[in-house]
Structure formats: C-alpha cells, structure tokens
Design a protein around this motif. Structure first.
Motif, PDB file in Angstrom:
ATOM      1  N   PHE A 160       0.837  -1.203   0.000  1.00  0.00           N
ATOM      2  CA  PHE A 160       0.000   0.000   0.000  1.00  0.00           C
ATOM      3  C   PHE A 160       0.874   1.258   0.000  1.00  0.00           C
ATOM      4  O   PHE A 160       0.616   2.205  -0.751  1.00  0.00           O
ATOM      5  N   ILE A 161       1.909   1.270   0.831  1.00  0.00           N
ATOM      6  CA  ILE A 161       2.793   2.432   0.908  1.00  0.00           C
ATOM      7  C   ILE A 161       3.433   2.716  -0.451  1.00  0.00           C
ATOM      8  O   ILE A 161       3.479   3.867  -0.903  1.00  0.00           O
ATOM      9  N   LEU A 162       3.924   1.674  -1.122  1.00  0.00           N
ATOM     10  CA  LEU A 162       4.570   1.885  -2.418  1.00  0.00           C
ATOM     11  C   LEU A 162       3.577   2.339  -3.475  1.00  0.00           C
ATOM     12  O   LEU A 162       3.902   3.177  -4.323  1.00  0.00           O
ATOM     13  N   ASN A 163       2.359   1.809  -3.425  1.00  0.00           N
ATOM     14  CA  ASN A 163       1.327   2.275  -4.354  1.00  0.00           C
ATOM     15  C   ASN A 163       1.019   3.756  -4.110  1.00  0.00           C
ATOM     16  O   ASN A 163       0.887   4.537  -5.062  1.00  0.00           O
ATOM     17  N   ALA A 164       0.909   4.139  -2.837  1.00  0.00           N
ATOM     18  CA  ALA A 164       0.653   5.536  -2.497  1.00  0.00           C
ATOM     19  C   ALA A 164       1.831   6.418  -2.908  1.00  0.00           C
ATOM     20  O   ALA A 164       1.643   7.538  -3.410  1.00  0.00           O
ATOM     21  N   TRP A 165       3.050   5.917  -2.715  1.00  0.00           N
ATOM     22  CA  TRP A 165       4.241   6.670  -3.103  1.00  0.00           C
ATOM     23  C   TRP A 165       4.230   6.963  -4.605  1.00  0.00           C
ATOM     24  O   TRP A 165       4.446   8.100  -5.022  1.00  0.00           O
ATOM     25  N   GLU A 166       3.990   5.932  -5.402  1.00  0.00           N
ATOM     26  CA  GLU A 166       3.994   6.137  -6.862  1.00  0.00           C
ATOM     27  C   GLU A 166       2.925   7.144  -7.277  1.00  0.00           C
ATOM     28  O   GLU A 166       3.148   7.972  -8.157  1.00  0.00           O
ATOM     29  N   THR A 187       0.884  11.924   5.980  1.00  0.00           N
ATOM     30  CA  THR A 187      -0.117  10.880   6.193  1.00  0.00           C
ATOM     31  C   THR A 187       0.539   9.585   6.654  1.00  0.00           C
ATOM     32  O   THR A 187       0.057   8.922   7.577  1.00  0.00           O
ATOM     33  N   LEU A 188       1.641   9.231   6.031  1.00  0.00           N
ATOM     34  CA  LEU A 188       2.319   7.984   6.373  1.00  0.00           C
ATOM     35  C   LEU A 188       2.828   7.988   7.812  1.00  0.00           C
ATOM     36  O   LEU A 188       2.592   7.029   8.556  1.00  0.00           O
ATOM     37  N   PHE A 189       3.479   9.081   8.215  1.00  0.00           N
ATOM     38  CA  PHE A 189       4.151   9.052   9.509  1.00  0.00           C
ATOM     39  C   PHE A 189       3.362   9.650  10.667  1.00  0.00           C
ATOM     40  O   PHE A 189       3.714   9.421  11.809  1.00  0.00           O
ATOM     41  N   THR A 190       2.293  10.394  10.381  1.00  0.00           N
ATOM     42  CA  THR A 190       1.493  10.902  11.499  1.00  0.00           C
ATOM     43  C   THR A 190       0.171  10.174  11.652  1.00  0.00           C
ATOM     44  O   THR A 190      -0.439  10.243  12.716  1.00  0.00           O
ATOM     45  N   GLN A 191      -0.274   9.463  10.588  1.00  0.00           N
ATOM     46  CA  GLN A 191      -1.563   8.791  10.683  1.00  0.00           C
ATOM     47  C   GLN A 191      -1.474   7.279  10.527  1.00  0.00           C
ATOM     48  O   GLN A 191      -2.133   6.546  11.256  1.00  0.00           O
ATOM     49  N   LEU A 192      -0.684   6.800   9.578  1.00  0.00           N
ATOM     50  CA  LEU A 192      -0.651   5.350   9.328  1.00  0.00           C
ATOM     51  C   LEU A 192       0.377   4.615  10.182  1.00  0.00           C
ATOM     52  O   LEU A 192       0.063   3.563  10.740  1.00  0.00           O
ATOM     53  N   LEU A 193       1.576   5.126  10.256  1.00  0.00           N
ATOM     54  CA  LEU A 193       2.652   4.444  10.993  1.00  0.00           C
ATOM     55  C   LEU A 193       2.890   5.113  12.336  1.00  0.00           C
ATOM     56  O   LEU A 193       3.877   5.776  12.559  1.00  0.00           O
ATOM     57  N   ARG A 194       1.952   4.913  13.232  1.00  0.00           N
ATOM     58  CA  ARG A 194       2.120   5.506  14.568  1.00  0.00           C
ATOM     59  C   ARG A 194       1.966   4.467  15.626  1.00  0.00           C
ATOM     60  O   ARG A 194       1.650   3.352  15.415  1.00  0.00           O
TER      61      ARG A 194
END
Length: 194
Positions: A160-166, A187-194
């Motif tokens: 999912f992260i790589l799809n969002a990155w692209e 979004t990745l570091f404050t909401q998903l990976l916490r």
C-alpha cells in the motif's frame, strides 16, 4: 573500450534517457549517442530496445541510484521507523532535485509499458516484489520495536505504501511541486505508521 564497458555505458544511458524522455520518446540512436558508442554496437549487447529497457530497469534497481537509496532502509544507528522516514524523505528530495519532471524510472516504465511489453512487465513485477519485501521487513522490525501498530500485515502495508508513493510522485510531476510528497510523508508518519 571493452565489451563490458560498452554494455555498462548503454545501461547507464538507457536509465538516463528512459528517465528523461520515456521509453517511447527516444530511439536506439539517442541511447547510443548518449552512451558515446556506435549504433551497431548496441545490437552486440541487446536484441532490441525492449531488451535494453528490461536490463536498464534491473540495473537501476540493483546497481544504480535506486540501490544506493535502498541502503537507507538498513542504515545503522536509526530505528526502523526512522529508517523508513529517512528513505522516503531522501527519495522525495530526489524528485524535487529533478524539478518534478522525471519521477521514478520504475513508476514511469510501469505506466508507459506494462500493458505493451510482457518482458518489461515481468521485470517490473520482480522489482516491485523486492521493493515491497524490503519495506515490509523494515515495517516488521518497527512492529517488533513497538514503533508501529502490531496488528497490521507488514507486507500488505508495504505494498500500500509503495502504491501511495507512486501516486504521490505522479501528482508531484503534474503539479510541479512538493505538496503531494509532503502529504504522503505526513499521512504515512502521522496517521498510518504511529
């Protein structure tokens, strides 16, 4: 110039030209001119531009800039979550340094050729699988360290992260600015990976 040197120059030129002009936006002549080798020598190393495209992707992934950046995912002295952040911040900076014009060779080739070239599509599938495994391993380590939620499947989250990155890179190219990349990081570091 040795045969090995010619092949390496063609691979480097392929990465450079495909990144700048796209696969369909260049010719074998453009690639050999950029490599500084005679056009006839191209066919001593590659059966077609498509074969060079697949080899250039593999070279970019395993020996080129992409490989160097991936080392951040294993950087000593940083926690797994910090390594992920350092990695995505670095590749965001790389996109900015290119003026939001080139994007990621892997994403570019996927968008341009995945429907038209089984050879390149197979190489891209292999790269995405390896990329997902590396990000997934870092996520697994972050879970063990208690840095991210332990309930999520790290392999699925990595994909999912790589799809969002692209997608963020594509939007940054459209907008010619860093807003999509900043949104991705936030979004990745404050909401998903916490």
């Amino acid at each position: 110039m040795s045969s090995h040197d010619v092949r390496e120059r063609l691979l480097e030129a392929g990465v450079r030209i495909f990144s700048k002009s796209g696969f369909n936006g260049c010719s074998v002549q453009d690639i050999t001119d950029s490599a500084g080798v005679p056009k006839g020598s191209f066919y001593n190393h590659f059966d077609s531009k498509e074969a060079l495209g697949a080899a250039a992707l593999k070279h970019y992934w395993s020996d080129g800039d992409c490989c160097d950046r991936l080392l951040l995912l294993n950087q000593p002295g940083l926690s797994p979550r910090e390594r992920l952040r350092a990695y995505f911040e670095q590749i965001s900076a790389d996109v900015a340094q290119m003026g939001y014009t080139c994007g990621c060779l892997i994403g570019n080739m996927a968008a341009e050729l995945s429907d038209h070239s089984p050879l390149i599509s197979a190489q891209l599938s292999e790269i995405y699988a390896g990329w997902s495994r590396m990000v997934g391993q870092c996520l697994r380590e972050a879970q063990v360290a208690g840095e991210v939620c332990k309930n999520a499947d790290p392999d699925q989250v990595a994909t999912f992260i790589l799809n969002a990155w692209e997608g963020a890179v594509l939007r940054a190219r459209i907008e010619k600015g860093d807003r999509p990349l900043r949104q991705f990081l936030d979004t990745l570091f404050t909401q998903l990976l916490r």
